[in-house]
Design a protein around this motif. Sequence first.
Motif, PDB file in Angstrom:
ATOM      1  N   ILE A  23       0.821  -1.206   0.000  1.00  0.00           N
ATOM      2  CA  ILE A  23       0.000   0.000   0.000  1.00  0.00           C
ATOM      3  C   ILE A  23       0.864   1.269   0.000  1.00  0.00           C
ATOM      4  N   GLY A  24       2.128   1.161   0.453  1.00  0.00           N
ATOM      5  CA  GLY A  24       3.025   2.310   0.442  1.00  0.00           C
ATOM      6  C   GLY A  24       2.535   3.436   1.335  1.00  0.00           C
ATOM      7  N   ASN A  25       3.193   4.595   1.220  1.00  0.00           N
ATOM      8  CA  ASN A  25       2.806   5.724   2.070  1.00  0.00           C
ATOM      9  C   ASN A  25       1.444   6.301   1.668  1.00  0.00           C
ATOM     10  N   HIS A  26       1.064   6.134   0.372  1.00  0.00           N
ATOM     11  CA  HIS A  26      -0.232   6.630  -0.080  1.00  0.00           C
ATOM     12  C   HIS A  26      -1.364   5.861   0.601  1.00  0.00           C
ATOM     13  N   GLY A  27      -1.262   4.517   0.605  1.00  0.00           N
ATOM     14  CA  GLY A  27      -2.280   3.709   1.276  1.00  0.00           C
ATOM     15  C   GLY A  27      -2.302   3.969   2.769  1.00  0.00           C
ATOM     16  N   ALA A  28      -1.107   4.198   3.364  1.00  0.00           N
ATOM     17  CA  ALA A  28      -1.049   4.495   4.794  1.00  0.00           C
ATOM     18  C   ALA A  28      -1.763   5.797   5.114  1.00  0.00           C
ATOM     19  N   GLU A  29      -1.627   6.779   4.234  1.00  0.00           N
ATOM     20  CA  GLU A  29      -2.319   8.055   4.439  1.00  0.00           C
ATOM     21  C   GLU A  29      -3.830   7.860   4.426  1.00  0.00           C
ATOM     22  N   ASN A  30      -4.318   7.007   3.486  1.00  0.00           N
ATOM     23  CA  ASN A  30      -5.753   6.739   3.422  1.00  0.00           C
ATOM     24  C   ASN A  30      -6.246   6.026   4.682  1.00  0.00           C
ATOM     25  N   LEU A  31      -5.436   5.057   5.141  1.00  0.00           N
ATOM     26  CA  LEU A  31      -5.791   4.357   6.370  1.00  0.00           C
ATOM     27  C   LEU A  31      -5.816   5.319   7.547  1.00  0.00           C
ATOM     28  N   ALA A  32      -4.807   6.191   7.609  1.00  0.00           N
ATOM     29  CA  ALA A  32      -4.740   7.161   8.704  1.00  0.00           C
ATOM     30  C   ALA A  32      -5.954   8.070   8.699  1.00  0.00           C
ATOM     31  N   SER A  33      -6.380   8.466   7.502  1.00  0.00           N
ATOM     32  CA  SER A  33      -7.557   9.327   7.384  1.00  0.00           C
ATOM     33  C   SER A  33      -8.789   8.633   7.955  1.00  0.00           C
ATOM     34  N   GLY A  34      -8.929   7.325   7.632  1.00  0.00           N
ATOM     35  CA  GLY A  34     -10.070   6.584   8.161  1.00  0.00           C
ATOM     36  C   GLY A  34      -9.969   6.352   9.664  1.00  0.00           C
ATOM     37  N   LEU A  35      -8.736   6.152  10.171  1.00  0.00           N
ATOM     38  CA  LEU A  35      -8.546   5.886  11.598  1.00  0.00           C
ATOM     39  C   LEU A  35      -8.974   7.066  12.457  1.00  0.00           C
ATOM     40  N   ARG A  36      -8.819   8.256  11.948  1.00  0.00           N
ATOM     41  CA  ARG A  36      -9.171   9.438  12.739  1.00  0.00           C
ATOM     42  C   ARG A  36     -10.655   9.456  13.095  1.00  0.00           C
ATOM     43  N   ASP A  37     -11.483   8.844  12.222  1.00  0.00           N
ATOM     44  CA  ASP A  37     -12.925   8.839  12.458  1.00  0.00           C
ATOM     45  C   ASP A  37     -13.420   7.528  13.065  1.00  0.00           C
ATOM     46  N   ASN A  38     -12.599   6.463  12.963  1.00  0.00           N
ATOM     47  CA  ASN A  38     -13.046   5.137  13.399  1.00  0.00           C
ATOM     48  C   ASN A  38     -12.954   5.004  14.917  1.00  0.00           C
ATOM     49  N   MET A  39     -13.980   4.424  15.528  1.00  0.00           N
ATOM     50  CA  MET A  39     -14.018   4.275  16.985  1.00  0.00           C
ATOM     51  C   MET A  39     -14.188   2.823  17.408  1.00  0.00           C
ATOM     52  N   THR A  40     -13.975   1.863  16.480  1.00  0.00           N
ATOM     53  CA  THR A  40     -14.187   0.456  16.829  1.00  0.00           C
ATOM     54  C   THR A  40     -12.967  -0.425  16.597  1.00  0.00           C
ATOM     55  N   LEU A  41     -12.090  -0.072  15.681  1.00  0.00           N
ATOM     56  CA  LEU A  41     -10.972  -0.943  15.322  1.00  0.00           C
ATOM     57  C   LEU A  41     -10.046  -1.156  16.521  1.00  0.00           C
TER      58      LEU A  41
END
Length: 1036
Positions: A831-849
């Motif tokens: 996923i590289g740094n681009h995929g990590a950025e997308n994951l990070a964006s989702g993590l900021r809003d996620n409250m269950t993972l």
Amino acid sequence: MENTYLINLPTEILYRIFDYCDIETILLKLRRVCKRLRTIVYQYNRFHVEFNERNIMYVRHLLHIVPNHSIVSLNMQLMKRWYEIFNDLVHKYKSRFTRLRYLRIPEVKDEHWKNLFTNENSIELISLKIDFIDTPNSAVFSKLSSMLTKLNVQKLYCRMLEYKAKNMSWPIPCKLTYLKLRRCLYSEYLLLLLQLPCLKILELEECIMKTENTCTPSSNISFISQLTCLIITDCSVPIEYLRSLILETPKLRHLKLCYRKEIFKSVVDIYDWEKFIRTELNFLDTCDFLVYYKIPPNDKTNLQLILAPFLESFWVNEKRWFIGCEYVLGHSTILLYTISTNFNFYSYKDVCYAISAKNNNYHLIQRLHNDILTDTLITLDISHGYVHEEDVQYLVPVLENNHPIVKMYLNRNWIKKVSVQRIIDALQYNTTVTTVNLQEFNIKEEEAYHIAHMLETNKGLKIISLESNAIGDNGARDLALALRNNKTLTTLDLARNKIGILGAEYFFESLQSSPVKVSLEENRDFCHLVEPVSRIKNDQSLTKFSLNKIHLKAVTAKYIADALQKNTTIKELDLSYNCIGTKEIIHFANILRENTMLITLNLNNNWLNAVSLQYLVQALKHNTTLHTLNLSYNYIGCDGVEYVTELLKTNKTLTTLDISNNQIEKTDIQSLCILLQKNLTISEIFCNGNPTSPQNTRCIYDLLCANTTLKTLHLGANHSDKPEIRILVDGLECNTTIETLNYKPFRKRRTYYAKVIESQTHRELITLEMGWAPIAETTIDSFFSTIANHPTLTTLNMRQNLTSIDDLDHFGDILRNNMRLTTLCSEKNVIGNHGAENLASGLRDNMTLKTLILSSARIGVAGAKSLADAIQNNTTLTTFVLKHDQIGVQGTEYLANMLKINKTLVDIDLTNNQISDDGAQLMADVLVQNETLSKLNLCTNNIGVRGAKSIANALQNNTTLTVLDLSRNRILSEGAHYLDNALEMNKTLKEMYVSFNQIEDDGVEYLRVSLEKNITLTELHIGSNGITDTMYKEKL
């Protein structure tokens, strides 16, 4: 009555207490307690001052506050510049040293002698110690002689000085009353006494016989020596010459002699010594001696006979000189000595064992290098060539007399057969020894017979090691028979003893009635199975047991089955990879008929065919406990499926069945599917690797529509075509119970991923495994949309599914929209740094993972920064795995900063990220501050000694970490030493992994020592570290 506090004691008693205190304690501590102690300290005039290389400046400072005329002792110890310092002190603080009486100085160089004490007229020494290294020449000794006269010295200690009459002239008159020298010739002894008429005590390390180049006093000179005490700590003067030497000193009352040389060559010489003292030295008040006698080979000397003359009335009643006699194990030496002597007994090594003659019995004692005596010894370690043939005659009575030895190590001592048998026979009625190690002890068949005979009578032995001998099958037979009646032995180690299948069979038979744990590792044939059979039968704490990859045969399968029949605790049994066929399965089938404990049975990767399965099915038909049966990778075929179908008709407890990869043809699975439609117990079934047909797929469709209990379905590698997958999709749409789908197998059918998931949108799908199969580009949007909005999915495991960089944009959507997902695993998806950025964006809003695993994702430094920023304030994520992700030291720094703030992460894995020592330091800083992290994996990160030191320092005060993995780094033995110090202080760590770290024996020894103090660590993994057999087997 007045309270007896320190400050209330009389002044003279306080002075006596001060005599045992150093100058620092008196001046800096006691002086400051109260006004009274301050006054008494300033009145005290017996200070002892010691200078060494480390305290020069400190003691100089103390001399400023030392009262005048108060220093009586000065020790210039091991100082290279002592001469300059001494002269400076004596001149600068002259008034402090006016009462100096005791002085010790190191070796004096020639150029220093002419100025030493030249200008000091106020000092009168009582005692002077000089540590000579080389013998002084005549000029130096002349200066010493003058100094003795000037300083009025009475006691002179020159421990390394060799007296030579030609070079040494004493002052006339000489007032010396005490003299200690290293060596004096016998022929110059009288001359020395003549030159020192006031001498009362003479201490020599050696008085040696030498006739050439000697000086003797003139025969017409008569004198009476004042000598009252003579000490020779390494005497080599024969008795007849000693007689002459003593007769020249009529006032002698105290004699102390140590004969280390081989002066006494027989027991007769010892008897002559006793007679000499009794008849010619009876005028002495004290006579201390230590005599060495080296016994010749095959000598049968009895210690009691040697001691007998010294038990007569003259010794015991008249003089009260009590004599001891002992034999030193490993050195063939007998010692005869006065009990009160304080000679340095042994010079062999740190610890010596001896047999002492006492009360008509032999007793084992231990002497340490400082002559500390232990006569209540419970562990005797005389291994590695320590024992000689002569030792056995003294060791045997100790064992026969039940000396309180508990553990005895005689391993690696190659002595004669008759000596081995004597030791074995001595243990027959011994009741104290519980552990004996006879590894590499020259034990063969005959000796094994004696051990077996001994075990029939012995009631104390619990552990015996006979490793690395040669008892063979016949010796194994004798020992196995002895175990049937022995009720106390618990462990018998017979590794590497040339035992074959016959010997193993004897133990298989004996262990049916004996609880002994027998190890036959590294013998021939199937000997290695004896130990697991013993464990199965006797260890009632076992609940899981693995016997995989041991290549069972019918004879060994029988013994294992018999052991299982008697076991009442094992619930999970693994027999995989064992070439088990029909002959072997018969034995296991017999025990399954009555076994009521086994829940899981693993028989994968064996040679089971339809006939084999028939026996197994007959046994399991009425079994009421087995829940899981694994038959994968066998050869059950068409007929075998019929037997499985027959089993499922009657068995009501089986919930998991694995028949993957069993050469089941396309037409053989229909009956199984039909039966499973109405089955109410099977919840998980594996059918991977068995080709399907349209008819079979229709049967699976019917199964999915009708079955109401199946929760997990594995259909991997069944080579279905698109129409068949469409049928499965339709079946899944009808099913209401499937929770876990394993779609790893749908290779090259990626178009249907989305359709399969869509079919489960309104079902209770909980876990989705998607391994090693790419998702089609035409369905990627639909697939991720379905995942993001799935109502029940909690676990998503994706392994090498993404093929395009565009796929990465969907990662954030999953976490942003799916608020039920608790575990997300992405392995080998770059996923590289681009995929990590997308994951990070989702993590900021996620409250269950709770668990995020990114393995081989190559997120790099930038990706690590993005994720660290997102997780920093996250309150739900507990497990974070970044394996093989190329984050380096910089990425580690971002994560370390995050961990100092985050309060929920408990498990972090940074395997193979090239963090090096600098990264280890960053994580060590985290361990100091973070109070939640319990698991840390830093495996394969090029961490060296410096990194290990950082981690170790942090562990000393960390109170949360329970698991630490440092395997596959390069911490070496030095790094292990740092970890050793940490383990002694850490109270929470339970598991530590340091395999593949080149720590070798030294490093393992450090860790071993720390384990003696650590009471919390339960697992320490140290494999593949260059550890020798000696370290592993004898210390670990």
